[in-house]
Design an enzyme around this catalytic site. Structure first.
Site, PDB file in Angstrom:
ATOM      1  N   ARG A   1      -3.159 -10.208   5.485  1.00  0.00           N
ATOM      2  CA  ARG A   1      -3.585 -10.163   4.465  1.00  0.00           C
ATOM      3  C   ARG A   1      -2.980  -8.929   2.945  1.00  0.00           C
ATOM      4  NH1 ARG A   1      -6.216  -6.361   0.995  1.00  0.00           N
ATOM      5  NH2 ARG A   1      -7.625  -7.284  -0.242  1.00  0.00           N
TER       6      ARG A   1
ATOM      7  N   LYS B   1       0.937  -1.268   0.098  1.00  0.00           N
ATOM      8  CA  LYS B   1      -0.512   0.086  -0.626  1.00  0.00           C
ATOM      9  C   LYS B   1       0.585   1.524  -0.339  1.00  0.00           C
ATOM     10  CE  LYS B   1      -4.403  -1.856   1.466  1.00  0.00           C
ATOM     11  NZ  LYS B   1      -5.358  -1.954   2.381  1.00  0.00           N
TER      12      LYS B   1
END
Ligand code: 7PJ
Length: 276
Positions: A258, A224
């Site tokens: 995740r 991210k």
């Protein structure tokens, strides 16, 4: 069923130590995969590899939630995810998580073999709370400020930790009132969803405080922008940063991590478990 076990349809997920959830995007526009896995066979092969690499859960998403992404219709999302869920459910011994906010997709995914629901909207979409409860599956409730289209335009919080914790507490109460059991709920502060780097950093430093809600905490920050902002790297060069973050999340008490890069993350977490 012990306290540290999630009942995911016919499978149990033990959470005694951190487990890895592999990301399987089946969107034509998913930013890390370029739609490479948008057909069923390719998706199966990718899932197979993630299972061999040590993922205990595969998170399948048919709608991109990256900032600015367009929404997709119910039918389009169903067409993308249901055949992939059916195929993976037939072929592989793994828990399938469905990353969706739509009631109809939750229902159809559960019928196709999904064992877990993962909702970045925390069941706030029309009919989602009821539909989710009726599947009997556990659910991950994630915090997001605003909506994907606009969430990164200057989000403001008084105290990001208190606001996220307050939101999650409220959504947990809603779920319990709808008939969910506490043992079916996972929480997630939602890294990158309506947060600046400073907000993400503050939340990350409070992972341990989220575990005090006595529910498993999921952390999703693989590749991210917070990693890009700290390291100065583009998406395709964020592996090392993602591994460092996953390791810190695991030792801070996160139950589920995740990630895109399953093999590397599984190794990193093995080291954290053995040495920390
Ligand atoms: C998350 C997610 C996350 C949960 C996405 C991406 C964007 N679900 N789905 N937590 N992120 N629970 O993977 O970059 O952080 S999609």
């Amino acid at each position: 069923m012990t306290k540290n076990t999630l009942q995911c349809a016919d499978r149990e997920l033990r959470l005694d130590s951190p487990v890895v959830m592999g990301i399987l995007n089946v969107t034509p526009d998913s930013f890390s995969d370029d739609g490479l896995f948008s057909n069923r066979e390719a998706a199966l092969r990718q899932a197979e590899k993630m299972v061999a690499d040590g993922a205990l859960v595969i998170d399948i998403g048919g709608e991109s939630t990256r900032p600015g992404a367009k929404s997709v219709s119910d039918d389009e999302e169903l067409d993308r995810v249901v055949p992939v869920i059916e195929k993976i459910h037939q072929e592989l011994d793994v828990i399938i998580s469905i990353d969706t906010s739509k009631a109809i997709v939750m229902k159809e995914a559960a019928s196709a073999g999904a064992g877990m629901l993962n909702d970045v909207m925390a069941l706030r979409a029309d009919g989602a709370l009821k539909a989710a409860q009726e599947t009997g599956l556990p659910v991950c409730l994630m915090h997001m400020k605003g909506e994907p289209r606009t969430m990164q335009s200057e989000p403001v919080y008084d105290d990001v930790f208190l606001e996220v914790k307050g939101f999650l507490t409220q959504q947990i109460e809603r779920c319990l009132a709808q008939g969910f059991k506490k043992e079916q709920i996972i929480i997630d502060p939602g890294f990158g969803f309506g947060k600046t780097l400073a907000h993400n950093v503050k939340l990350f430093k409070h992972i341990n405080a989220f575990t005090e809600l006595n529910l498993p905490v999921l952390v999703g920050a693989s590749r991210k922008s917070m990693i890009g902002q700290i390291t100065g790297r583009n998406t395709d060069a964020r592996l090392a940063g993602s591994l460092a973050l996953a390791t810190l999340a695991a030792i801070s008490g996160a139950a589920i991590i995740r990630v895109h890069d399953v093999a590397e993350t599984v190794d990193a977490i093995k080291i954290a478990n053995a040495l920390y």
